[in-house]
Design a protein around this motif. Sequence first.
Motif, PDB file in Angstrom:
ATOM      1  N   PRO A  98       0.640  -1.203  -0.072  1.00 22.81           N
ATOM      2  CA  PRO A  98       0.246   0.019   0.172  1.00 22.81           C
ATOM      3  C   PRO A  98       0.852   1.441   0.284  1.00 22.81           C
ATOM      4  N   VAL A  99       2.043   1.274   0.703  1.00 22.26           N
ATOM      5  CA  VAL A  99       3.482   2.360   0.677  1.00 22.26           C
ATOM      6  C   VAL A  99       3.839   3.404  -1.155  1.00 22.26           C
ATOM      7  N   VAL A 100       3.848   1.792  -1.513  1.00 22.76           N
ATOM      8  CA  VAL A 100       4.208   1.855  -3.268  1.00 22.76           C
ATOM      9  C   VAL A 100       3.146   2.717  -3.847  1.00 22.76           C
ATOM     10  N   GLU A 101       1.702   1.503  -3.395  1.00 22.50           N
ATOM     11  CA  GLU A 101       0.529   2.170  -4.556  1.00 22.50           C
ATOM     12  C   GLU A 101       0.071   3.439  -4.292  1.00 22.50           C
ATOM     13  N   GLN A 102       0.472   4.058  -2.873  1.00 26.05           N
ATOM     14  CA  GLN A 102       0.002   5.138  -2.233  1.00 26.05           C
ATOM     15  C   GLN A 102       1.114   6.401  -2.930  1.00 26.05           C
ATOM     16  N   LEU A 103       2.900   5.833  -3.105  1.00 31.56           N
ATOM     17  CA  LEU A 103       3.857   7.040  -4.012  1.00 31.56           C
ATOM     18  C   LEU A 103       3.767   7.367  -5.282  1.00 31.56           C
ATOM     19  N   ALA A 104       3.035   5.879  -5.928  1.00 25.30           N
ATOM     20  CA  ALA A 104       2.599   6.452  -7.620  1.00 25.30           C
ATOM     21  C   ALA A 104       1.482   6.994  -7.818  1.00 25.30           C
ATOM     22  N   LYS A 105       0.782   7.282  -6.419  1.00 21.37           N
ATOM     23  CA  LYS A 105      -0.260   7.978  -6.668  1.00 21.37           C
ATOM     24  C   LYS A 105       0.516  10.244  -6.822  1.00 21.37           C
ATOM     25  N   ASP A 106       0.576   9.620  -5.671  1.00 17.17           N
ATOM     26  CA  ASP A 106       0.915  11.258  -5.249  1.00 17.17           C
ATOM     27  C   ASP A 106       2.329  11.564  -6.095  1.00 17.17           C
ATOM     28  N   PHE A 107       3.146  10.712  -6.741  1.00 17.75           N
ATOM     29  CA  PHE A 107       3.807  11.098  -7.770  1.00 17.75           C
ATOM     30  C   PHE A 107       3.903  10.651  -9.004  1.00 17.75           C
ATOM     31  N   SER A 108       2.353  10.632  -9.628  1.00 19.09           N
ATOM     32  CA  SER A 108       2.433  10.350 -11.158  1.00 19.09           C
ATOM     33  C   SER A 108       2.705  11.737 -11.735  1.00 19.09           C
ATOM     34  N   GLY A 109       2.902  11.454 -12.504  1.00 18.90           N
ATOM     35  CA  GLY A 109       3.237  12.079 -13.492  1.00 18.90           C
ATOM     36  C   GLY A 109       4.910  12.353 -13.646  1.00 18.90           C
ATOM     37  N   LYS A 110       5.547  12.457 -12.012  1.00 24.07           N
ATOM     38  CA  LYS A 110       6.794  12.817 -12.030  1.00 24.07           C
ATOM     39  C   LYS A 110       7.369  10.873 -12.072  1.00 24.07           C
ATOM     40  N   LEU A 111       6.852   9.981 -11.472  1.00 18.53           N
ATOM     41  CA  LEU A 111       7.408   9.054 -11.250  1.00 18.53           C
ATOM     42  C   LEU A 111       6.955   7.461 -12.218  1.00 18.53           C
ATOM     43  N   LYS A 112       7.632   6.220 -12.265  1.00 14.36           N
ATOM     44  CA  LYS A 112       7.451   5.146 -13.016  1.00 14.36           C
ATOM     45  C   LYS A 112       7.856   4.432 -12.078  1.00 14.36           C
ATOM     46  N   VAL A 134      11.406  -0.292   4.084  1.00 10.45           N
ATOM     47  CA  VAL A 134      11.176   1.226   4.567  1.00 10.45           C
ATOM     48  C   VAL A 134      10.208   2.460   4.585  1.00 10.45           C
ATOM     49  N   PRO A 135      10.168   3.301   5.598  1.00 10.08           N
ATOM     50  CA  PRO A 135       9.182   4.210   5.837  1.00 10.08           C
ATOM     51  C   PRO A 135       8.514   4.592   4.694  1.00 10.08           C
ATOM     52  N   GLY A 136       7.424   5.108   4.833  1.00 10.63           N
ATOM     53  CA  GLY A 136       6.949   6.082   3.685  1.00 10.63           C
ATOM     54  C   GLY A 136       7.531   7.251   3.379  1.00 10.63           C
ATOM     55  N   HIS A 137       7.606   7.942   4.602  1.00 12.66           N
ATOM     56  CA  HIS A 137       7.831   9.171   4.481  1.00 12.66           C
ATOM     57  C   HIS A 137       9.334   9.117   4.079  1.00 12.66           C
ATOM     58  N   GLN A 138       9.939   7.846   4.070  1.00 17.19           N
ATOM     59  CA  GLN A 138      11.632   8.161   4.425  1.00 17.19           C
ATOM     60  C   GLN A 138      11.128   7.658   2.165  1.00 17.19           C
ATOM     61  N   LEU A 139      11.432   6.701   1.691  1.00 15.97           N
ATOM     62  CA  LEU A 139      11.183   6.152   0.498  1.00 15.97           C
ATOM     63  C   LEU A 139      10.498   8.471   0.021  1.00 15.97           C
ATOM     64  N   SER A 140       9.475   8.745   0.296  1.00 14.19           N
ATOM     65  CA  SER A 140       9.084  10.196  -0.047  1.00 14.19           C
ATOM     66  C   SER A 140      10.051  10.615  -0.512  1.00 14.19           C
ATOM     67  N   GLN A 141      10.952  11.269   0.997  1.00 12.34           N
ATOM     68  CA  GLN A 141      12.101  12.063   0.883  1.00 12.34           C
ATOM     69  C   GLN A 141      13.125  11.935  -0.782  1.00 12.34           C
ATOM     70  N   ILE A 142      13.420  10.432  -0.166  1.00  7.88           N
ATOM     71  CA  ILE A 142      14.483   9.846  -2.143  1.00  7.88           C
ATOM     72  C   ILE A 142      13.565  10.098  -2.599  1.00  7.88           C
TER      73      ILE A 142
END
Length: 102
Positions: free
Chosen positions: A34-48, A88-96
């Motif tokens: 679910p963390v990875v799925e949320q990151l895909a949504k949060d960074f849509s258009g900026k990250l594959k 990896v904590p979601g916030h850490q992945l997001s920062q990276i």
Amino acid sequence: MAKKSFAELIKSPGMPVLVDFYADWCGPCKTMNPVVEQLAKDFSGKLKVIKINVDKNQAAAQQYRVQGVPTFMLFKNGQVVWKQAGAVPGHQLSQIIQQHTT
């Protein structure tokens, strides 16, 4: 349409690619899904985001020396710019990801 190879998938021009190496039997992998799925949504258009099942794609796992799952890798222009095994904590992945998308 032909299926793209792993090498083609990670060479997304101008856009970083997060690869989640996982296995169906892996508990931490299920926790991270679910963390990875949320990151895909949060960074849509900026990250594959690509999920690679290590049991079904052993060649890619061996090529990038994946020794445990989950393993996360961030590619930019086809090159590994970050790698970490384990949950990896979601916030850490997001920062990276943010460091490599701006």
